[in-house]
Design a protein around this motif. Sequence first.
Motif, short mmCIF file in Angstrom:
data_model
loop_
_atom_site.label_atom_id
_atom_site.label_comp_id
_atom_site.label_asym_id
_atom_site.label_seq_id
_atom_site.Cartn_x
_atom_site.Cartn_y
_atom_site.Cartn_z
N PRO A 442 0.83 -1.21 0.00
CA PRO A 442 0.00 0.00 0.00
C PRO A 442 0.86 1.26 0.00
O PRO A 442 1.96 1.27 0.56
N GLU A 443 0.35 2.34 -0.60
CA GLU A 443 1.17 3.52 -0.84
C GLU A 443 1.72 4.14 0.44
O GLU A 443 2.87 4.60 0.46
N ASP A 444 0.93 4.18 1.52
CA ASP A 444 1.44 4.78 2.75
C ASP A 444 2.53 3.92 3.37
O ASP A 444 3.54 4.44 3.86
N ARG A 445 2.34 2.61 3.34
CA ARG A 445 3.37 1.72 3.86
C ARG A 445 4.62 1.75 2.98
O ARG A 445 5.75 1.69 3.47
N ARG A 446 4.41 1.90 1.69
CA ARG A 446 5.53 1.98 0.75
C ARG A 446 6.36 3.24 1.03
O ARG A 446 7.59 3.20 1.02
N PHE A 447 5.67 4.34 1.29
CA PHE A 447 6.38 5.57 1.62
C PHE A 447 7.24 5.37 2.86
O PHE A 447 8.39 5.80 2.93
#
Length: 640
Positions: A442-447
């Motif tokens: 997921p994008e927030d976890r990836r960030f």
Amino acid sequence: MWPAHHPNGRIKYQRPMCGIAGTFQIDASCPPPADRIGAALQCIAHRGPDDEGIHRNGRAVLGHRRLSIIDTSSNGHQPFVDNGGRYTIAFNGEVFNFRSLRADLEAQGHTFRSHSDTEVILRLYAVKGPSFLHDLNGFFALAIHDAQEDTLFLARDRFGVKPLLWSEVNGQLLFASELRALIALGAPRDQDLVSARQYLAYYYIPAPHTVFQGAHKLLPGHCLHVDRQGVRVERWYDVVAASKQVPKSTDPGRTLFQLMDDAVRLRLIADVPVGAFLSGGVDSSIVSALAARHHKHLHTFSIGYADDPFFDESRYAEEVARHIKSDHHTFKLTREELAADYTRLLAATDEPFADSSALPSYMLCERTRKHVTVAVSGDGADEVFGGYTKHQAELRWREPGTAERAVRLLAPLWRALPRSRNGKWPNRFRQYDRFARLANTPEDRRFQELAAFTTHEEAQALMARPADPGELSRREQAFSEAFRRMAGMNGALLADVQSTLPNDMLHKVDLTSMAHALEVRTPFLDKRVVEFAFSLPAEAKLVRGSGKHLLRTTFGPLLPPVVMSRGKKGFEVPLLDLLRGPMAGFVDETCSKDLVHSAGMDWNAVQAQVQQLRSPLPGTSQATVHALLVYLSWWKNHAQ
């Protein structure tokens, strides 16, 4: 900013570099604390070595350290008390639009006894209360005491250019510009294990936390109210809400050019020598080119590496300097010089911070300070306009093509190949491996994963005791807020503005510049520029294959083509050869068994990293060893 009167009668304005500290007694029933303000101010004397001021009134004690740039008279003395004696301010920073604010007040009948921006700021507070902060275009950390109400008000600028820390101890509020001063005031020194674990992952400690339990960083765009009832923290600035008020532009490039040109112009106004940092990258080149339009005989400054041509980009800076006709200074650093200044930087660091680019930044600031007192920089552009490699990766994750699918399919290969930052292909393999691993995250976890230099599992392995997993999870959720507030790539950019920018980049600038009493100004963080940028759709700022695309197309005509066609290159440091070579003895001395155990680190895990550093396949161990050296040195100097 204070006036200096010259023989021709013209008033000039001084811009100070300062530090502040103070206390407020919340609970009068508690025994009065020892008077430690003098010791606290001594801890931040490097921020302002020319003058010291202390103001005591009611429950409040305000302290200030000042560096005089022109006027050393009492005109610039702080804390500054208003005419009626009700309000007192300790102020660190600059307000670039204070002249127009003063003119507005004078039109309403207000008079002033000085030409300082500090008096204007204090008057605005008296007239408007805390809402006056929205009128300020600049950077600051401030404390205002209201003697009539016996209350204290603290505030920090929108994006976190200037630091401000606080702690509540035994019925007393403590505040300071630096952690070491806060400790001198009496803040506790209990190790925060969650902060230690986050530090070993990110190489900084995310705000509002610090390395010590009970000591806090005031978040950017936040203020703090203190009275007899206690402490209340609230957000006073929200870039998302502010960007929604920006009028739509029919020509974004033209609007951006005008805003940036004026932002640079304002930050060149000074009565002392002004220069510009020029690395040869897009951001500093744009700022330098705009500065050269307004400043004759602009001096620009860059560094290079005499012994490490792979990391040396000074030729690009020199090409830009020739193009804009600046008086350029290149400082070529040897490994011996890097080693000598490594320990000096550690001594200047009052909280663990392991961004290795702080070392060349520290050395650049020291050398630049011998020529100028103020320097403009390109900091903030990567976060606001999408210049990092991870932003390009994010675009590819969102819309993968054939090449992206191939990188994902070859994930086992990248894991088998040597991966490090020490050469072109090992670094490429490292990037491919990370791209493949995070493709389905997921994008927030990836960030969050991209913000880290090591995994949390690797970070935990370095610690002798586990951090509280529940508290760690709660703190990590802060990375997700931006993605809930802005959609798409603007959410990723907002996350960088809220985390990477203040916790890493701006912290580095303040640490390394204030160590040498150099003032650094950041035109890309003019509130008008940032708010305009976030009013635009993400695709207007960056496109696949062209980070900071809007900057490149807008300012390309000002610069040599090679600058705008270059990819992103960080402020890299030859850490591996440095730690294996002239710093090898320091590594062994610092990673001693007693010190490692005292600091709460795992001896075997630390030794494994040192052994890998010295092996034929060091991987990224040099960065981990550097982070350990920083933490262990800090522990020895400040925590034992």
